[in-house]
Scaffold this active site. Sequence first.
Site, short mmCIF file in Angstrom:
data_model
loop_
_atom_site.label_atom_id
_atom_site.label_comp_id
_atom_site.label_asym_id
_atom_site.label_seq_id
_atom_site.Cartn_x
_atom_site.Cartn_y
_atom_site.Cartn_z
N GLN A 168 -10.21 -3.47 -4.01
CA GLN A 168 -11.48 -2.83 -3.65
C GLN A 168 -12.56 -3.16 -4.67
OE1 GLN A 168 -12.54 -0.88 -0.88
NE2 GLN A 168 -14.46 -1.39 -1.91
N ARG A 228 -14.02 -7.43 1.45
CA ARG A 228 -12.60 -7.16 1.24
C ARG A 228 -11.76 -8.36 1.68
NH1 ARG A 228 -10.49 -2.26 1.07
NH2 ARG A 228 -8.76 -3.44 0.15
N ARG A 235 0.88 -1.17 0.00
CA ARG A 235 0.00 0.00 0.00
C ARG A 235 0.91 1.21 0.00
NH1 ARG A 235 -5.47 0.73 1.61
NH2 ARG A 235 -5.95 2.73 2.60
N HIS A 270 -6.65 0.61 -7.38
CA HIS A 270 -7.07 -0.06 -6.14
C HIS A 270 -7.83 -1.34 -6.52
CE1 HIS A 270 -7.77 -0.72 -2.05
NE2 HIS A 270 -8.43 0.36 -1.69
N ASP A 277 -16.84 8.01 -2.84
CA ASP A 277 -15.62 7.75 -2.08
C ASP A 277 -15.24 9.07 -1.42
OD1 ASP A 277 -13.29 6.66 -1.08
OD2 ASP A 277 -12.25 6.54 -3.00
N CYS A 316 -16.39 2.70 -0.33
CA CYS A 316 -15.27 1.86 0.11
C CYS A 316 -14.85 2.14 1.54
CB CYS A 316 -14.09 2.00 -0.85
SG CYS A 316 -13.26 3.59 -0.78
#
Length: 385
Positions: free
Chosen positions: A168, A354, A138, A165, A285, A327
Amino acid sequence: MSVPHLMTLADLSVPQINRLVRHSFALKQLSTPWLKPMPRRSMPSITTTKSSTGTGLKTKSKKVNDLRLPSQSLFNKTIALLFSKRSTRTRVSAETAAVLLGGRALFLGKEDIQLGVNESVRDSARVLGGMCQGIFARVGDHSEIEELAEHCPVPVLNALSSLWHPTQILADILTLHEHSHLFTSPSPSSTSTSTPPKSLRVRELPPLPPLTITWLGDSSNVLHDILVSLPRMGHKVRVGAPKGRAYECPEEVWRRVVELGCEENIYWTSDPREAVNGADVVVTDTWISMGQEAEKEQRLKDFQGYQVTEALCAEGGAKENWKFLHCLPRKQHEVDDEVFYGPRSLVFPEADNRKWTIMACFDLLFGKWDLEAEAESYSRKSEES
């Protein structure tokens, strides 16, 4: 054999994406029973027996509802979680998924190792790859994870970068499949209650009809993986974003969109009401990502009118049964409580998923080095091999 890496869903074909989603759904079914409270009478019992050499222990093996473990492809393996940004869902999903696969996750925050301080990315990649069997990274700028993958002798999976991402969006796709009944009218074939053969042990992933999915927000890493995946899977994407270069899709991302032939199923507008027209699903988001705190005042001004509400979607003409995804973490200026905590919201099943989509990525990428598109088999024979 070349080392496989996964930077974005743009790197995968539609059959490969579908395989990961199906595998996530199967792993979820195989794993969930093990995580439930187990009554004492269902536990294996241990008895003490006397022998000529002393006291010994004898276990009376007992099947617990005929449970079987999911894939143990990470047995004795360690996955490095290389996180330069804080995380809740991604970190917890990764650590718990690794345990279910028989391995362990080693969290390495930016304060824990020499990376970027006294050691280059190239050297760190080689060292971590020599001691761990996969890296879940990440990072900030996408170039960091590209350099990591270039020099790493084991697979690297993108946990989040400035551009992409992928894990996700895999969770979003799984969530929509699981709730596909909300978007279709029941039919005799879809309401069948026939029991699959006992050896299969898992249900098939429910099919998902073509949907119109609306994104309200800036051109973030989450949207980018939506743009390169959902249009190829038969869905339409409508994007509502303020005018201005700060909210436009980066050229390198749009190039991938065009290369994959996705642009024909993408509609872009600066009017949030126009964006939600005909929407089956509305997604938003954070409007202020990590590192953009100095832009907060201007961004909040630019996003006036974009908050997801019942009124906005009614005025814009969203479908009557539209659903909502986010998310997380969420701020109230992005979506009001009525939508976020109401019956339209799928955000918490989305968050739960997830874990299962990351588990599927860990199993196939780190455990098996196999992201090919052939179908998984969940028969007893295949699981015991």
